[in-house]
Design a protein around this motif. Sequence first.
Motif, PDB file in Angstrom:
ATOM      1  N   ILE B  77       0.848  -1.187   0.000  1.00  0.00           N
ATOM      2  CA  ILE B  77       0.000   0.000   0.000  1.00  0.00           C
ATOM      3  C   ILE B  77       0.887   1.242   0.000  1.00  0.00           C
ATOM      4  O   ILE B  77       1.869   1.305   0.732  1.00  0.00           O
ATOM      5  N   THR B  79       0.483   5.346   0.551  1.00  0.00           N
ATOM      6  CA  THR B  79      -0.471   6.388   0.916  1.00  0.00           C
ATOM      7  C   THR B  79       0.184   7.748   0.781  1.00  0.00           C
ATOM      8  O   THR B  79       1.398   7.865   0.678  1.00  0.00           O
ATOM      9  N   GLY B  80      -0.622   8.759   0.801  1.00  0.00           N
ATOM     10  CA  GLY B  80      -0.096  10.120   0.727  1.00  0.00           C
ATOM     11  C   GLY B  80      -1.180  11.087   1.125  1.00  0.00           C
ATOM     12  O   GLY B  80      -2.275  10.691   1.508  1.00  0.00           O
ATOM     13  N   LYS B  87      -6.055  11.661   4.251  1.00  0.00           N
ATOM     14  CA  LYS B  87      -5.195  10.568   3.829  1.00  0.00           C
ATOM     15  C   LYS B  87      -5.772   9.930   2.578  1.00  0.00           C
ATOM     16  O   LYS B  87      -6.977   9.690   2.496  1.00  0.00           O
TER      17      LYS B  87
END
Lengths: 836, 148
Positions: B77, B79-80, B87
């Motif tokens: 995964i 994310t950013g 998120k």
Amino acid sequence: MITLTIDNKKVVVEDGATILAACEMAGSKVPTLCHEKKLLSFGACRICLVEVEGTRTKFTPSCTTPATDGMVVKTMTEALIKARRTILELLLISHPLDCPVCDKAGECSLQDLVYEYGVSGNRFKGIKFTLPVDHISPLIERDLNRCILCGKCVRICDELQGVSEISFVNRGMRTKIGTDFDRPLDCEFCGQCISVCPVGALTSKLFKYKARLWELENIPTICPYCSNGCTLILGIKDNQIKTITSHDDIGINEGNLCAKGRFGYEFVANPLRLKKPLVKRDGKFEEVDWDEALGLVVTKFNEIKTDSGANSIGALGSARLTNEEIYLFQHLIRQGLGTNNIDHGGGYSYQGLIGLKESLDYPASTNSIHEIRETKAILLLRADLNETHPNIKIEVNLAINRHQARLIVADNKRIKLSANVASNLIYKPGTELTLINGLINLLIKNDLINKDFIKEKTTGFDKLLSCVKKYTPEYVEGICEVNPQDLELAARVYAEAEKACIIVTCGMGLCGNNRDIALAASNLALLTGNIGKESSGVYILPEKNNSQGALDMGAVPGFLPGYMPVDKPGYSAFQMLEAGKLKGMFIVGENPVMTYPLPDVQKALESLEFLVVQDMFMTPTAELADVILPVGSFAEKEGTYANLGKRVQKLKKALLCHGETKSDLEIFIDLCQRMGCEITTDNNPLTSFIKEESNPLTSFIKGEFAGEDKPWKNNNWKGKFIPVESDEIKTDRDELLLVSTGSHLYSGSLSAWSPHLLEVKGEACVEVNYKDAKKIGLDAGDPVKISSKNASIKLKARLSDNIPEGVAVVETHPLLNVMVLFGQKMMPIKGKIGKE
Amino acid sequence: MKINRVISSIIEFIRGLSVTFWHLFVPSVTLQYPRQRWTVSDRYRGLERLAVDEEGRERCVGCCLCAQMCPSNAIKIVTGEGKDYNKEVISFEIDIARCLFCGLCVEACPKNALSMTGEYELACYNRAGMIYTKEGLYKSPDVTRYKK
């Protein structure tokens, strides 16, 4: 000593220790939320309750209660567990349960405790806060809805940092942590508040949503910025640095970091980094392979050597290389090319250490960093520690707050530490030596000197005596513009303290009289017998992470490694950069076009036949090169750095090489072999190189703590008084005295490539007093043109009360060379400021 | 003696054949696989899928607990920070070639975003096809099927 029983176990603790400390000693785990070892006890969270037999109260908070003799303490009973569970439930009334998106999850103290105590539901009902989240402040994000009001951030900001940016606002249920009028943060952005926050109320913006904490591989290594040598813990995922943290028990920094250490890692993954060696052909850079690039370097240098002699080649090293690399670099230049033309740091940034070597026979700070906190008087001589060495500032704050030390600040402006001083000496820029001579004169006149020490341990006192005779307080006032009463007070505070230390910063971006200032400081310390004692002495704070090592390893024209004398000294950095003097140059990790005070560096480099630049980025200097060799960053190599206390610390390789880059060491080994200089290589090149030569380096590198053989432990040692004086600089009425201040850490070699740090730094500014600004007709933020006899540059104006009248302070900036104003001497200079 | 043996072997032979013969009248249990398909139980653990909530928003918030629980490191995964400082799950990949279909990821999911479908026809022609991305996991699974 106090003996008490904890969970049926007898422990002995020191007087004044808390029950919590005793519990830790006994091995009983007591949960805490608001307790932090390096801060004073606060007692806000009440989770550390214990039962003490025979007290009137049922429970006692262990972090604030001192242990007493014969106490019987229980840390884990049914009633205690129930009470702690209730406290957690009360905290969870308002705490949002957004752990899946909270960046603290995994290291959150509250999460851990809730899990440990099995709190799955909540008997209490209440409202959750909906305070706005601060997204505006740079680097730090504040989500006060998650805050549990432990007060750690407030206390660390106040006690250690001395900034007091945040505090408790409002009362009762509406209490929150905030700034005045809820403005965004405008502080040093050290991020210390983030490191102590037990929940996710304060988080790093650079790490926001980048990874989960448990996915990171934590690798401790040494900070590449200042000479304090803090240990950073790199959080690595997918061969990228995701965050930098610290640990209270690892490294000399005790878990404290500054803005650059904590947030300055973006340059490592900057997409502008060079990936392949470049060779300039017909004015354009072409990517080539390593073999071709290194082959070209060797043939070209050999050509120049046979045509015009080895002395027409020069080399600039950098204080950011590791000890091993610097050693091999000077080996390559001296053995391979056969010249002593090697220097670093502009040839003057290390002169302070040379000054100490001359007077004390020890080219480093005399005592270790942690001794500062137990001293009784501190003289900060031209040391704006907030800007240059933020972690030394913590030591100074500890000395003042915990050990009642008295502080004397001698600087050319009001600095942040001036807030709680005993005596504040704001002198006219460039008159440091006069000021110190004035202090010495006062000490001798008032008989505050240590006569036994001077008689037994020093030489040259008579010379000093005749030199300082004319520096009466009145004379000093005439030149330095310092009030004689302040001077007298400073002399008393410094001389009457049983332990006193002097802290001086030196490096590029500060006035060029580094050596003289160091000598003056050591004169003062010798005069009062403050050498060779604990928590006293002279601290010369050099600029870069391995400034100490660069000097020890001999990247200077005048010394071989280990300060062995050289037959014929080579050119210094400034001499090398005079146009027409050299034919070829090898510049490693330095950027003279942007950082040297010479206006004609660019011309000098353009006039060279052959220039090799070894750097991570395409700097303005690299653009002039014929061959560019791309190198690895601090996270991609192994080696050692020596910090300002001469402590040699190991770097750890945390990342794979970036593109096709090589470490500096690999390049030097390759070049050495190609040039035919003798080296033996095994797994650890440093030990094998240094073992060969029976020089002082061997002992230097052996232990992690070097420098235990301090010369004054020897009975025959004598410190030398070397009197120093300076010329006076006069300014006319319509002129300002320009002076540069060290903002070392933003010198640009690394910070220029870390976008978020630049955001904090802001634009290049010149600071002037309000009154001067009124005279010229300046407003804050106006673009101005500032000119001296050497050059003129364009900056923004900043108005301030901290600058005395008649002075303009030019800060060094990563993206602009302000040093050209000052010329080769690097002393304060007359100049004019005009509206653009 | 010899005759007895012959007779008993014939009897056994007939008995065996009778079982075979009897099965001619019993309905067949073998699925004619490509043409016929098995209906799996509700608890069957086949290909994972991601769910959206009632308003059509992605349920997954990128807490990475499934990736942490996965015994074979099949889930990746990234994310950013997305719009409005929230998120955002930039990519969510499950490598089916590594998946054990143990269901620990589904158990770990705090948002009920991950569940297992009855999809079991996961063969494909190359390894890249074994990696299911976020787009594929939110839609009905795109699997290779036999076609007439």
